[in-house]
Motif scaffolding. Structure first.
Motif, PDB file in Angstrom:
ATOM      1  N   ALA A 167       0.801  -1.175  -0.121  1.00 22.44           N
ATOM      2  CA  ALA A 167       0.132   0.087   0.060  1.00 22.44           C
ATOM      3  C   ALA A 167       0.798   1.158  -0.114  1.00 22.44           C
ATOM      4  O   ALA A 167       0.570   2.009  -0.741  1.00 22.44           O
ATOM      5  CB  ALA A 167      -0.858  -0.001   1.095  1.00 22.44           C
ATOM      6  N   VAL A 168       1.870   1.328   0.701  1.00 26.01           N
ATOM      7  CA  VAL A 168       2.707   2.439   0.755  1.00 26.01           C
ATOM      8  C   VAL A 168       3.540   2.329  -0.366  1.00 26.01           C
ATOM      9  O   VAL A 168       3.652   3.532  -1.102  1.00 26.01           O
ATOM     10  CB  VAL A 168       4.085   2.296   1.901  1.00 26.01           C
ATOM     11  CG1 VAL A 168       4.931   3.413   1.975  1.00 26.01           C
ATOM     12  CG2 VAL A 168       3.325   2.148   3.203  1.00 26.01           C
ATOM     13  N   ASP A 169       4.055   1.501  -1.109  1.00 26.36           N
ATOM     14  CA  ASP A 169       4.834   1.670  -2.413  1.00 26.36           C
ATOM     15  C   ASP A 169       3.690   2.078  -3.617  1.00 26.36           C
ATOM     16  O   ASP A 169       4.084   2.870  -4.227  1.00 26.36           O
ATOM     17  CB  ASP A 169       5.083   0.089  -2.828  1.00 26.36           C
ATOM     18  CG  ASP A 169       6.129  -0.485  -2.068  1.00 26.36           C
ATOM     19  OD1 ASP A 169       6.922   0.250  -1.519  1.00 26.36           O
ATOM     20  OD2 ASP A 169       6.500  -1.693  -1.863  1.00 26.36           O
ATOM     21  N   GLU A 170       2.428   1.619  -3.468  1.00 25.43           N
ATOM     22  CA  GLU A 170       1.495   2.071  -4.479  1.00 25.43           C
ATOM     23  C   GLU A 170       1.275   3.462  -4.454  1.00 25.43           C
ATOM     24  O   GLU A 170       1.064   4.287  -5.309  1.00 25.43           O
ATOM     25  CB  GLU A 170       0.164   1.311  -4.435  1.00 25.43           C
ATOM     26  CG  GLU A 170       0.413  -0.248  -4.710  1.00 25.43           C
ATOM     27  CD  GLU A 170      -0.885  -1.197  -4.624  1.00 25.43           C
ATOM     28  OE1 GLU A 170      -1.806  -0.653  -4.085  1.00 25.43           O
ATOM     29  OE2 GLU A 170      -0.790  -2.149  -5.204  1.00 25.43           O
ATOM     30  N   ALA A 171       1.031   4.043  -3.158  1.00 19.93           N
ATOM     31  CA  ALA A 171       0.940   5.370  -2.900  1.00 19.93           C
ATOM     32  C   ALA A 171       1.927   6.350  -3.341  1.00 19.93           C
ATOM     33  O   ALA A 171       1.873   7.341  -3.888  1.00 19.93           O
ATOM     34  CB  ALA A 171       0.736   5.589  -1.313  1.00 19.93           C
ATOM     35  N   GLU A 172       3.219   5.773  -3.083  1.00 13.93           N
ATOM     36  CA  GLU A 172       4.362   6.523  -3.410  1.00 13.93           C
ATOM     37  C   GLU A 172       4.425   6.611  -4.921  1.00 13.93           C
ATOM     38  O   GLU A 172       4.887   7.482  -5.289  1.00 13.93           O
ATOM     39  CB  GLU A 172       5.674   5.620  -2.868  1.00 13.93           C
ATOM     40  CG  GLU A 172       6.249   6.242  -1.451  1.00 13.93           C
ATOM     41  CD  GLU A 172       7.427   5.290  -1.378  1.00 13.93           C
ATOM     42  OE1 GLU A 172       8.324   6.216  -0.883  1.00 13.93           O
ATOM     43  OE2 GLU A 172       7.652   4.342  -1.558  1.00 13.93           O
ATOM     44  N   GLN A 173       4.195   5.682  -5.540  1.00 17.72           N
ATOM     45  CA  GLN A 173       4.210   5.520  -7.174  1.00 17.72           C
ATOM     46  C   GLN A 173       3.143   6.427  -7.780  1.00 17.72           C
ATOM     47  O   GLN A 173       3.533   7.078  -8.805  1.00 17.72           O
ATOM     48  CB  GLN A 173       4.191   4.192  -7.655  1.00 17.72           C
ATOM     49  CG  GLN A 173       5.400   3.349  -7.362  1.00 17.72           C
ATOM     50  CD  GLN A 173       5.224   1.666  -7.567  1.00 17.72           C
ATOM     51  OE1 GLN A 173       4.196   1.425  -7.992  1.00 17.72           O
ATOM     52  NE2 GLN A 173       6.255   1.093  -7.246  1.00 17.72           N
ATOM     53  N   ALA A 174       1.906   6.560  -7.075  1.00 14.90           N
ATOM     54  CA  ALA A 174       1.015   7.316  -7.664  1.00 14.90           C
ATOM     55  C   ALA A 174       1.120   8.813  -7.048  1.00 14.90           C
ATOM     56  O   ALA A 174       0.342   9.793  -7.512  1.00 14.90           O
ATOM     57  CB  ALA A 174      -0.381   6.887  -7.121  1.00 14.90           C
ATOM     58  N   GLY A 175       1.922   8.784  -6.194  1.00 12.04           N
ATOM     59  CA  GLY A 175       1.959  10.293  -5.599  1.00 12.04           C
ATOM     60  C   GLY A 175       0.859  10.826  -4.920  1.00 12.04           C
ATOM     61  O   GLY A 175       0.362  12.084  -5.012  1.00 12.04           O
ATOM     62  N   ARG A 176      -0.009   9.853  -4.167  1.00  7.61           N
ATOM     63  CA  ARG A 176      -1.163  10.104  -3.539  1.00  7.61           C
ATOM     64  C   ARG A 176      -0.939   9.963  -2.220  1.00  7.61           C
ATOM     65  O   ARG A 176       0.001   9.009  -1.501  1.00  7.61           O
ATOM     66  CB  ARG A 176      -2.138   9.762  -4.051  1.00  7.61           C
ATOM     67  CG  ARG A 176      -2.156   8.219  -4.044  1.00  7.61           C
ATOM     68  CD  ARG A 176      -3.640   7.675  -4.614  1.00  7.61           C
ATOM     69  NE  ARG A 176      -3.351   5.997  -4.915  1.00  7.61           N
ATOM     70  CZ  ARG A 176      -3.074   4.894  -3.837  1.00  7.61           C
ATOM     71  NH1 ARG A 176      -2.848   5.451  -2.599  1.00  7.61           N
ATOM     72  NH2 ARG A 176      -2.977   3.774  -4.486  1.00  7.61           N
ATOM     73  N   PRO A 177      -1.657  10.476  -1.314  1.00  4.08           N
ATOM     74  CA  PRO A 177      -1.461  10.105   0.248  1.00  4.08           C
ATOM     75  C   PRO A 177      -2.032   8.844   0.495  1.00  4.08           C
ATOM     76  O   PRO A 177      -2.789   8.241  -0.289  1.00  4.08           O
ATOM     77  CB  PRO A 177      -2.342  11.237   0.994  1.00  4.08           C
ATOM     78  CG  PRO A 177      -2.977  11.875  -0.053  1.00  4.08           C
ATOM     79  CD  PRO A 177      -2.514  11.561  -1.335  1.00  4.08           C
ATOM     80  N   LEU A 178      -1.394   8.154   1.811  1.00  8.75           N
ATOM     81  CA  LEU A 178      -2.134   6.883   2.130  1.00  8.75           C
ATOM     82  C   LEU A 178      -3.776   7.078   2.367  1.00  8.75           C
ATOM     83  O   LEU A 178      -4.172   8.136   3.063  1.00  8.75           O
ATOM     84  CB  LEU A 178      -1.540   6.530   3.087  1.00  8.75           C
ATOM     85  CG  LEU A 178      -0.143   5.758   2.816  1.00  8.75           C
ATOM     86  CD1 LEU A 178       0.662   5.488   4.052  1.00  8.75           C
ATOM     87  CD2 LEU A 178      -0.181   4.474   2.242  1.00  8.75           C
ATOM     88  N   ASP A 179      -4.520   6.247   1.830  1.00  9.48           N
ATOM     89  CA  ASP A 179      -5.841   6.124   2.453  1.00  9.48           C
ATOM     90  C   ASP A 179      -5.886   5.649   3.842  1.00  9.48           C
ATOM     91  O   ASP A 179      -6.712   4.420   4.195  1.00  9.48           O
ATOM     92  CB  ASP A 179      -6.752   5.241   1.319  1.00  9.48           C
ATOM     93  CG  ASP A 179      -8.199   5.237   1.641  1.00  9.48           C
ATOM     94  OD1 ASP A 179      -8.393   6.535   2.180  1.00  9.48           O
ATOM     95  OD2 ASP A 179      -8.709   4.531   1.174  1.00  9.48           O
ATOM     96  N   LEU A 180      -5.450   6.319   4.758  1.00  9.95           N
ATOM     97  CA  LEU A 180      -5.632   5.812   6.113  1.00  9.95           C
ATOM     98  C   LEU A 180      -6.166   7.219   6.914  1.00  9.95           C
ATOM     99  O   LEU A 180      -5.604   8.333   6.677  1.00  9.95           O
ATOM    100  CB  LEU A 180      -4.342   5.465   6.663  1.00  9.95           C
ATOM    101  CG  LEU A 180      -3.723   4.091   6.304  1.00  9.95           C
ATOM    102  CD1 LEU A 180      -2.323   3.807   6.989  1.00  9.95           C
ATOM    103  CD2 LEU A 180      -4.517   2.962   6.700  1.00  9.95           C
ATOM    104  N   ASP A 181      -6.652   6.972   8.038  1.00 10.27           N
ATOM    105  CA  ASP A 181      -6.924   8.091   9.253  1.00 10.27           C
ATOM    106  C   ASP A 181      -5.690   8.070  10.051  1.00 10.27           C
ATOM    107  O   ASP A 181      -4.771   6.994   9.878  1.00 10.27           O
ATOM    108  CB  ASP A 181      -8.263   8.006   9.653  1.00 10.27           C
ATOM    109  CG  ASP A 181      -8.392   6.661  10.636  1.00 10.27           C
ATOM    110  OD1 ASP A 181      -7.244   6.328  11.552  1.00 10.27           O
ATOM    111  OD2 ASP A 181      -9.455   6.267  11.015  1.00 10.27           O
ATOM    112  N   VAL A 182      -5.645   9.109  10.645  1.00 12.43           N
ATOM    113  CA  VAL A 182      -4.387   9.443  11.532  1.00 12.43           C
ATOM    114  C   VAL A 182      -4.190   8.279  12.371  1.00 12.43           C
ATOM    115  O   VAL A 182      -3.258   7.851  12.734  1.00 12.43           O
ATOM    116  CB  VAL A 182      -4.529  10.681  12.001  1.00 12.43           C
ATOM    117  CG1 VAL A 182      -3.195  10.951  13.055  1.00 12.43           C
ATOM    118  CG2 VAL A 182      -4.417  11.738  11.084  1.00 12.43           C
TER     119      VAL A 182
END
Length: 131
Positions: A18-33
């Protein structure tokens, strides 16, 4: 114990993906704090502190002070240095406007990090004096 280890391994692999995919897409993680604080505690996530900070920076800076304290505590406990420094700074900034009941946990988390800069130390001293 084996089932637990396998479940943890699966969770870590899923989180890493999930972290890799968010990094590659340049978008924030879909998680609450709050979930992000739990993610930091997973094995191997502390080493990704810089990436995690970039992926969650916007949400972290808009989070409540209590949420920031939880992330600070999780980051400090897991050894996620850049994330700990950023959250220590954010919590120190928030101390100025903190409610009295929030001060204790915030000051405790800041002192525990042992990473504060001069500004953070000055804010802590002012807080201690006003308590």
């Amino acid at each position: 114990a084996k089932a637990r280890d396998e479940a943890l391994d699966l969770l870590v692999r899923h989180a890493s993906t999930a972290v890799d995919e968010a990094e590659q897409a340049g978008r924030p993680l879909d998680l609450d704090v709050v979930d992000f604080a739990a993610l930091i505690a997973l094995p191997g996530m502390a080493e990704r502190s810089d990436s995690l900070l970039q992926l969650m920076k916007f949400k972290l800076m808009k989070a409540t002070m209590q949420e920031q304290v939880r992330v600070l505590d999780a980051a400090a406990t897991s050894g996620a240095v850049s994330l700990t420094k950023a959250m220590a700074s954010a919590v120190a900034d928030a101390l100025e406007n903190a409610k009295e009941e929030e001060l204790g946990s915030a000051v405790k988390a800041l002192v525990k990090t042992d990473l504060h800069d001069t500004k953070c130390n000055e804010t802590l001293q002012r807080c201690m004096l006003s308590m």
